[in-house]
Write a protein that holds these residues in place. Structure first.
Motif, PDB file in Angstrom:
ATOM      1  N   VAL A  12       0.858  -1.186   0.000  1.00 29.57           N
ATOM      2  CA  VAL A  12       0.000   0.000   0.000  1.00 29.57           C
ATOM      3  C   VAL A  12       0.891   1.232   0.000  1.00 29.57           C
ATOM      4  O   VAL A  12       2.046   1.176   0.423  1.00 29.57           O
ATOM      5  N   THR A  13       0.338   2.321  -0.499  1.00 31.32           N
ATOM      6  CA  THR A  13       1.023   3.596  -0.437  1.00 31.32           C
ATOM      7  C   THR A  13       0.228   4.537   0.464  1.00 31.32           C
ATOM      8  O   THR A  13      -0.968   4.347   0.681  1.00 31.32           O
ATOM      9  N   PHE A  14       0.912   5.514   0.993  1.00 27.49           N
ATOM     10  CA  PHE A  14       0.310   6.555   1.816  1.00 27.49           C
ATOM     11  C   PHE A  14       0.759   7.888   1.250  1.00 27.49           C
ATOM     12  O   PHE A  14       1.954   8.070   0.990  1.00 27.49           O
TER      13      PHE A  14
ATOM     14  N   MET B 189       5.549   0.899  11.525  1.00 31.01           N
ATOM     15  CA  MET B 189       4.839  -0.125  10.759  1.00 31.01           C
ATOM     16  C   MET B 189       5.727  -0.738   9.684  1.00 31.01           C
ATOM     17  O   MET B 189       5.396  -1.766   9.119  1.00 31.01           O
ATOM     18  N   GLY B 190       6.835  -0.072   9.370  1.00 32.53           N
ATOM     19  CA  GLY B 190       7.733  -0.566   8.333  1.00 32.53           C
ATOM     20  C   GLY B 190       7.604   0.161   7.007  1.00 32.53           C
ATOM     21  O   GLY B 190       8.225  -0.227   6.020  1.00 32.53           O
ATOM     22  N   ALA B 191       6.808   1.219   6.957  1.00 35.01           N
ATOM     23  CA  ALA B 191       6.672   1.985   5.719  1.00 35.01           C
ATOM     24  C   ALA B 191       7.958   2.747   5.453  1.00 35.01           C
ATOM     25  O   ALA B 191       8.634   3.185   6.369  1.00 35.01           O
TER      26      ALA B 191
ATOM     27  N   LYS C  13       5.192  10.610  -0.222  1.00 34.62           N
ATOM     28  CA  LYS C  13       4.679   9.280  -0.567  1.00 34.62           C
ATOM     29  C   LYS C  13       5.500   8.210   0.151  1.00 34.62           C
ATOM     30  O   LYS C  13       6.730   8.216   0.093  1.00 34.62           O
ATOM     31  N   PHE C  14       4.791   7.314   0.814  1.00 38.79           N
ATOM     32  CA  PHE C  14       5.394   6.205   1.537  1.00 38.79           C
ATOM     33  C   PHE C  14       4.839   4.903   0.976  1.00 38.79           C
ATOM     34  O   PHE C  14       3.751   4.873   0.397  1.00 38.79           O
ATOM     35  N   ARG C  15       5.576   3.839   1.194  1.00 37.62           N
ATOM     36  CA  ARG C  15       5.142   2.505   0.745  1.00 37.62           C
ATOM     37  C   ARG C  15       5.354   1.510   1.865  1.00 37.62           C
ATOM     38  O   ARG C  15       6.387   1.514   2.560  1.00 37.62           O
ATOM     39  N   LEU C  16       4.384   0.606   2.018  1.00 34.94           N
ATOM     40  CA  LEU C  16       4.444  -0.455   3.009  1.00 34.94           C
ATOM     41  C   LEU C  16       4.097  -1.766   2.321  1.00 34.94           C
ATOM     42  O   LEU C  16       3.036  -1.910   1.725  1.00 34.94           O
ATOM     43  N   GLU C  17       5.027  -2.712   2.390  1.00 38.80           N
ATOM     44  CA  GLU C  17       4.783  -4.041   1.827  1.00 38.80           C
ATOM     45  C   GLU C  17       3.722  -4.745   2.684  1.00 38.80           C
ATOM     46  O   GLU C  17       3.718  -4.600   3.901  1.00 38.80           O
TER      47      GLU C  17
END
Length: 167
Positions: free
Chosen positions: A125-127, A142-144, A159-163
């Motif tokens: 997901v992206t934030f 959370m690991g983002a 922009k952040f990304r979390l697997e």
């Protein structure tokens, strides 16, 4: 003898469709100026027509993508909305809570991320957060990871990304 404070169970969180929430509750939520400070794309005030348009737009995403935004209920009371929205090939995760319910954010986020981990369509997901958001520790925990600054509709976002590895 010392009295202790009673402990109460946390509220039960449920997901509902935005169409299940009385429009006046969404209007009150989105008209709160504290909400607008975290939503830089919200440049005009809300009214009943805006709520109708918003709910129709979010429902259309469910039809188009098979997934979208929910209303969040805590012990049956509306506390905000959010969920997944397809941005190109990526699933963006958003969360917009009533200010008096901000404390439920981590719990609702964990619930949504667990949903993503059980959905093969969502490998990550992206934030998108406005640069005005200074407290980003929760994303890090959370690991983002930070990807980049982007321009979205003329507004700058982080922009952040979390697997979300599948369970």
């Amino acid at each position: 003898m010392t009295e202790t404070s009673p402990s109460f169970p946390p509220p039960a969180i449920k997901l509902a469709r935005l169409t299940d929430v009385p429009p006046e509750q969404i209007l009150a939520h989105m008209s709160d100026p504290r909400v607008a400070t975290h939503l830089p794309l919200m440049t005009e005030g809300w009214d009943a027509a805006m709520v109708r348009q918003f709910v129709e737009m979010k429902e259309a995403r469910w039809q188009q993508d098979g997934l979208g935004h929910w209303a969040f209920l805590a012990d049956g009371a509306y506390v905000g909305w959010g969920g997944f929205e397809k941005e190109g090939e990526e699933w963006d995760l958003g969360l917009v809570l009533r200010p008096d319910c901000f404390g439920l954010g981590p719990r609702i986020s964990r619930h949504l991320l667990e949903f993503a981990r059980h959905n093969a369509r969502i490998p990550y997901v992206t934030f998108l957060l406005p640069p005005s958001r200074k407290s980003l520790g929760a994303l890090s925990r959370m690991g983002a990871r930070f990807l980049e600054e982007i321009d979205y509709d003329g507004t700058r976002f982080l922009k952040f990304r979390l697997e979300t590895p599948q369970n």
